[in-house]
Design a protein around this motif. Sequence first.
Motif, mmCIF file in Angstrom:
data_model
loop_
_atom_site.group_PDB
_atom_site.id
_atom_site.type_symbol
_atom_site.label_atom_id
_atom_site.label_comp_id
_atom_site.label_asym_id
_atom_site.label_seq_id
_atom_site.Cartn_x
_atom_site.Cartn_y
_atom_site.Cartn_z
ATOM 1 N N LEU A 32 -22.769 -85.434 -71.002
ATOM 2 C CA LEU A 32 -22.183 -86.781 -70.954
ATOM 3 C C LEU A 32 -23.248 -87.814 -71.264
ATOM 4 O O LEU A 32 -24.380 -87.715 -70.782
ATOM 5 N N ARG A 33 -22.888 -88.843 -72.049
ATOM 6 C CA ARG A 33 -23.790 -89.972 -72.246
ATOM 7 C C ARG A 33 -23.788 -90.805 -70.964
ATOM 8 O O ARG A 33 -22.917 -90.634 -70.095
ATOM 9 N N ALA A 34 -24.732 -91.771 -70.898
ATOM 10 C CA ALA A 34 -24.891 -92.544 -69.669
ATOM 11 C C ALA A 34 -23.572 -93.166 -69.207
ATOM 12 O O ALA A 34 -23.172 -93.051 -68.046
ATOM 13 N N ARG A 59 -33.602 -84.009 -72.730
ATOM 14 C CA ARG A 59 -33.784 -82.920 -73.712
ATOM 15 C C ARG A 59 -33.604 -81.561 -73.036
ATOM 16 O O ARG A 59 -33.031 -80.642 -73.604
ATOM 17 N N ARG A 60 -34.079 -81.465 -71.795
ATOM 18 C CA ARG A 60 -33.924 -80.194 -71.071
ATOM 19 C C ARG A 60 -32.434 -79.899 -70.820
ATOM 20 O O ARG A 60 -31.977 -78.771 -70.956
ATOM 21 N N LEU A 61 -31.683 -80.937 -70.484
ATOM 22 C CA LEU A 61 -30.238 -80.736 -70.273
ATOM 23 C C LEU A 61 -29.555 -80.296 -71.571
ATOM 24 O O LEU A 61 -28.642 -79.461 -71.545
ATOM 25 N N GLU A 62 -30.014 -80.845 -72.709
ATOM 26 C CA GLU A 62 -29.433 -80.422 -73.997
ATOM 27 C C GLU A 62 -29.701 -78.947 -74.248
ATOM 28 O O GLU A 62 -28.821 -78.210 -74.707
ATOM 29 N N GLN A 63 -30.936 -78.525 -73.915
ATOM 30 C CA GLN A 63 -31.264 -77.093 -74.101
ATOM 31 C C GLN A 63 -30.418 -76.229 -73.165
ATOM 32 O O GLN A 63 -29.916 -75.175 -73.544
ATOM 33 N N THR A 64 -30.271 -76.698 -71.920
ATOM 34 C CA THR A 64 -29.461 -75.943 -70.955
ATOM 35 C C THR A 64 -28.034 -75.813 -71.475
ATOM 36 O O THR A 64 -27.424 -74.746 -71.420
ATOM 37 N N ARG A 65 -27.515 -76.921 -71.983
ATOM 38 C CA ARG A 65 -26.140 -76.914 -72.504
ATOM 39 C C ARG A 65 -25.989 -75.858 -73.595
ATOM 40 O O ARG A 65 -25.057 -75.051 -73.569
#
Length: 375
Positions: free
Chosen positions: A127-129, A108-114
């Motif tokens: 990227l997904r897994a 979730r943090r990476l989504e916010q960063t994005r």
Amino acid sequence: MPVRDRPDVIVIGAGIIGCAVACELGRRGAAVRVLESRDVGGGATQASAGILAPFIESDRSRSLRTLGAESLELWDDFVARAVVDSGRDVLYERTGTLEVATDEPSMRRLEQTRSALLAAGVECRLLRAEEARAAEPSLGRTVGGALLIPSHGFAGVAALTAALRQAGAARHGVSFQTGVPARRIRARPRGGMAVETAAGTLDGDAVVLAAGSWSGGVAVEGGAPLPVRPVRGQLLHLAWIGEPLARVVWCPGCYVVPWPDGSMLVGATVEDVGFDERATVAGMAALMEAVGAVLPEARNAGFEAVRVGLRPGTPDDLPLVGPSASAPRLVYATGHYRSGVLLAPLTARLVAALMLDGREDPLLAAVAPGRFDAA
Ligand SMILES: Cc1cc2nc3c(=O)[nH]c(=O)nc-3n(C[C@H](O)[C@H](O)[C@H](O)COP(=O)(O)OP(=O)(O)OC[C@H]3O[C@@H](n4cnc5c(N)ncnc54)[C@H](O)[C@@H]3O)c2cc1C
């Protein structure tokens, strides 16, 4: 701040910051002498991973992100000039970074960063897994997704520091004195500055204090010690035997820098242990556990070396760059904590503009030494 046509500047400290500043001042016409208590690049700089990634963990400080982004723009020219002026090779790659998440909160943090980076115009992709593993086949099953930032990169810091020294000495008239600790800086009553060293007193028109973690140990007449503290970092150099990584991988608890010779750097611990520069078993174990969790093959890598450095930290984790309030013609260039390599070209440019053109760039506001009483 400009003192005369060819000012005589004494730079204290020959880490990446002192070398970059000295080279830039010399290139722009100053007569520069560098005093170094150890060897050139022998402080935090020799331990650095050389990652150039202003947009990782950038939610921690907007000012640092701005400074880092400005400095990243200068890197192509900075390296090209060091290579041409020194005649040496420097490892410099803009491969991008892959920041991986291993649980839901970090995803979730990476989504916010994005979202924040895209809003700021920074190219990046979540990227997904399976996409992350397609990009880096060595990633383990613990990886749930990743953020790709293509503009990031890394440099070989020891070679770059050596190139800056060579460029400064051979092309820009910079002289380096090693094994000479500066002890005290004071203003001369009739103008000019004096630096007291173990080997006598040096006179100059202006002084730059770039002594990293040790900056507070150089006395400044009329001023209190700078609020710079050492923050130990340990880093492993391993011989990687798996599928080569294509880019820097940033994981929970560590990062990995793939060198083109097949080796890789795994860093780094962040430890408040004073001026203790030992490598420890606990430090190595923590790094191995963190890297093994994301790149399982790292457990079979060969061991090449461990490096330890003391990052110059400040109370707000931002550098101290700008004029001293207590001594005229003394400029600080220190406190770069975890970003001294990334920020070296920008620091050099800001300091040279201040000292040679009398121009106080607006970027200096966030790093002004005056925000701390002592400076
Ligand atoms: C493990 C590790 C990994 C890192 N990775 C990164 C990274 O990936 N990217 C990044 O941007 N940054 C990274 N850093 C941070 C970076 O290395 C530092 O911010 C940077 O090296 C600071 O440079 P400096 O020149 O200010 O200090 P230093 O390199 O410590 O240089 C200061 C110099 O001053 C000299 N000196 C001290 N006292 C005196 C005196 N009295 N007289 C004369 N000379 C003196 C010292 O001997 C030293 O050579 C990392 C640091 C560590 C430890």
